[in-house]
Scaffold this motif. Structure first.
Motif, PDB file in Angstrom:
ATOM      1  N   LEU A  29       0.784  -1.252   0.032  1.00 57.60           N
ATOM      2  CA  LEU A  29       0.202  -0.070   0.037  1.00 57.60           C
ATOM      3  C   LEU A  29       0.915   1.347   0.014  1.00 57.60           C
ATOM      4  O   LEU A  29       0.712   2.067  -0.685  1.00 57.60           O
ATOM      5  N   PHE A  30       1.820   1.305   0.609  1.00 57.54           N
ATOM      6  CA  PHE A  30       2.845   2.459   1.066  1.00 57.54           C
ATOM      7  C   PHE A  30       3.539   2.500  -0.518  1.00 57.54           C
ATOM      8  O   PHE A  30       3.638   3.649  -1.101  1.00 57.54           O
ATOM      9  N   GLU A  31       4.355   1.407  -0.661  1.00 60.25           N
ATOM     10  CA  GLU A  31       5.073   1.677  -2.027  1.00 60.25           C
ATOM     11  C   GLU A  31       4.236   1.947  -3.185  1.00 60.25           C
ATOM     12  O   GLU A  31       4.675   2.634  -4.235  1.00 60.25           O
ATOM     13  N   GLY A  32       2.851   1.838  -3.299  1.00 59.73           N
ATOM     14  CA  GLY A  32       1.957   2.004  -4.509  1.00 59.73           C
ATOM     15  C   GLY A  32       2.015   3.171  -4.625  1.00 59.73           C
ATOM     16  O   GLY A  32       1.514   3.645  -5.744  1.00 59.73           O
ATOM     17  N   ARG A  33       2.083   4.294  -3.499  1.00 61.64           N
ATOM     18  CA  ARG A  33       2.285   5.681  -3.772  1.00 61.64           C
ATOM     19  C   ARG A  33       3.159   5.976  -4.867  1.00 61.64           C
ATOM     20  O   ARG A  33       3.184   7.237  -5.391  1.00 61.64           O
ATOM     21  N   PHE A  34       4.334   5.152  -4.854  1.00 65.21           N
ATOM     22  CA  PHE A  34       5.307   5.580  -5.856  1.00 65.21           C
ATOM     23  C   PHE A  34       5.470   4.754  -7.001  1.00 65.21           C
ATOM     24  O   PHE A  34       6.675   4.706  -7.575  1.00 65.21           O
ATOM     25  N   LYS A  35       4.602   4.225  -7.291  1.00 63.57           N
ATOM     26  CA  LYS A  35       4.386   3.302  -8.545  1.00 63.57           C
ATOM     27  C   LYS A  35       5.294   4.048  -9.924  1.00 63.57           C
ATOM     28  O   LYS A  35       4.797   5.091 -10.197  1.00 63.57           O
ATOM     29  N   GLY A  36       6.214   3.276 -10.449  1.00 64.67           N
ATOM     30  CA  GLY A  36       6.547   3.898 -11.599  1.00 64.67           C
ATOM     31  C   GLY A  36       7.785   4.710 -11.609  1.00 64.67           C
ATOM     32  O   GLY A  36       8.457   5.173 -12.448  1.00 64.67           O
ATOM     33  N   LEU A  37       7.929   5.114 -10.032  1.00 66.64           N
ATOM     34  CA  LEU A  37       9.243   6.082  -9.980  1.00 66.64           C
ATOM     35  C   LEU A  37      10.423   5.495  -9.496  1.00 66.64           C
ATOM     36  O   LEU A  37      11.553   6.111  -9.304  1.00 66.64           O
ATOM     37  N   GLY A  38      10.613   4.086  -9.671  1.00 65.63           N
ATOM     38  CA  GLY A  38      11.996   3.382  -9.121  1.00 65.63           C
ATOM     39  C   GLY A  38      12.487   3.547  -7.836  1.00 65.63           C
ATOM     40  O   GLY A  38      13.593   3.660  -7.516  1.00 65.63           O
ATOM     41  N   LYS A  39      11.204   3.487  -6.823  1.00 69.79           N
ATOM     42  CA  LYS A  39      11.730   3.925  -5.404  1.00 69.79           C
ATOM     43  C   LYS A  39      12.494   2.740  -4.864  1.00 69.79           C
ATOM     44  O   LYS A  39      11.927   1.776  -5.051  1.00 69.79           O
ATOM     45  N   PRO A  40      13.637   2.731  -4.130  1.00 66.40           N
ATOM     46  CA  PRO A  40      14.184   1.626  -3.852  1.00 66.40           C
ATOM     47  C   PRO A  40      13.334   1.072  -2.371  1.00 66.40           C
ATOM     48  O   PRO A  40      12.672   2.026  -1.744  1.00 66.40           O
ATOM     49  N   SER A  41      13.419  -0.172  -2.136  1.00 66.39           N
ATOM     50  CA  SER A  41      12.748  -0.625  -0.785  1.00 66.39           C
ATOM     51  C   SER A  41      13.597  -0.239   0.459  1.00 66.39           C
ATOM     52  O   SER A  41      14.554   0.173   0.476  1.00 66.39           O
ATOM     53  N   GLU A  42      12.620  -0.459   1.710  1.00 64.34           N
ATOM     54  CA  GLU A  42      13.255  -0.271   2.827  1.00 64.34           C
ATOM     55  C   GLU A  42      14.667  -0.876   2.876  1.00 64.34           C
ATOM     56  O   GLU A  42      15.646  -0.257   3.450  1.00 64.34           O
ATOM     57  N   GLY A  43      14.804  -2.290   2.705  1.00 59.86           N
ATOM     58  CA  GLY A  43      15.854  -3.023   2.791  1.00 59.86           C
ATOM     59  C   GLY A  43      16.938  -2.428   1.937  1.00 59.86           C
ATOM     60  O   GLY A  43      18.175  -2.338   2.446  1.00 59.86           O
ATOM     61  N   GLU A  44      16.772  -2.124   0.797  1.00 64.11           N
ATOM     62  CA  GLU A  44      17.629  -1.453  -0.075  1.00 64.11           C
ATOM     63  C   GLU A  44      18.284  -0.184   0.364  1.00 64.11           C
ATOM     64  O   GLU A  44      19.328   0.197   0.297  1.00 64.11           O
ATOM     65  N   ILE A  45      17.378   0.450   0.847  1.00 65.96           N
ATOM     66  CA  ILE A  45      17.744   1.893   1.539  1.00 65.96           C
ATOM     67  C   ILE A  45      18.651   1.600   2.806  1.00 65.96           C
ATOM     68  O   ILE A  45      19.769   2.023   2.908  1.00 65.96           O
TER      69      ILE A  45
END
Length: 262
Positions: A29-45
């Motif tokens: 639900l949270f990551e869906g706010r940034f769909k298509g923007l290439g946001k790194p995941s929490e783990g990646e950050i």
């Protein structure tokens, strides 16, 4: 958005680690706010963060049940949230300036890596066992400090520490973290909130630009005036009047040795 527990890492000499298991639906639900923007995941950050004032993340992945999992350094000291809420003066007496500097240095590092933490609050600072230092945790709401992620509309964070720009769904930048940091410092020094009230839900954040914060020297008159001024500048509701960078805050308190003056 997650469950956290302590475990022994059998592959690394039984070292004690923290294990964070995320709720897949809430993450989606949270990551869906940034769909298509290439946001790194929490783990990646989190895996990018290597600083003595930031909890180290050792690895991240997906469990057999499809749950995102982070394995991280475990810090055995108290949460600053408990210290503030329970007013545990014995833990922080004579240590506030050191803890505030540690918080500021952790945040400065996150900003230097090109990110906005977006959930700076006492809950996300864990003190070392002796409270001589602390570490920043939790990159669950962290976003890159780039225009697509600073556009109006992303209202996430911890309400009591949320900047007016987030509450009002305005454009944001790294100064949202500085506001939250200022409120956190105020709470550490006073054991109360600058907009102290009975409401602690999301509605409480609506006060942050409709009522003035209580001057910190009205609550603790013996606070070092330089520290008091720096904290009140950091939590200014009007973003253009707020401390511009966390480095500017560190410069302002550079010569402060003790939180309180006699």
């Amino acid at each position: 958005m997650a469950h956290f527990f302590v475990a022994s890492d059998l592959l690394h000499d039984n070292r004690t680690v923290g294990v964070k298991i995320l709720d897949p639906e809430k993450v989606k639900l949270f990551e869906g706010r940034f769909k298509g923007l290439g946001k790194p995941s929490e783990g990646e950050i989190a895996m990018q963060m290597h600083h003595p004032k930031v909890v180290e993340t050792y690895e991240h992945g997906i469990s057999e049940k499809g749950q995102p999992v982070l394995i991280m350094e475990y810090v055995a000291g108290p949460s600053m949230q408990n210290i503030v809420v329970k007013k545990q003066e014995e833990h922080v007496a004579g240590k506030r300036v050191k803890l505030i500097r540690d918080m500021a240095e952790a945040l400065a590092y996150v900003h230097s890596q090109g990110y906005i933490h977006r959930d700076i609050c006492p809950r996300n600072f864990i003190c070392l066992p002796d409270c001589e230092g602390l570490k920043l945790i939790d990159f669950g709401l962290t976003v890159p400090a780039t225009p697509p992620f600073m556009a109006p509309g992303n209202r996430t964070g911890t309400p009591l520490y949320m900047s007016p720009e987030i509450v009002r769904r305005r454009a944001t930048d790294k100064r949202v973290d500085i506001f939250s940091f200022g409120v956190t410092c105020y709470c550490l020094c006073c054991f109360q909130h600058p907009w102290q009230g009975e409401i602690v839900s999301g509605r409480a954040a609506l006060q942050h630009d409709t009522a003035a914060p209580k001057p910190i020297l009205d609550v603790v008159p013996n606070l070092d005036p330089r520290l008091a001024k720096a904290i009140m500048s950091a939590l200014q509701p009007k973003v253009d009047e707020r401390t511009k960078t966390i480095e500017q805050f560190l410069t302002a308190i550079r010569s402060v040795e003790s939180a309180f003056v006699s």
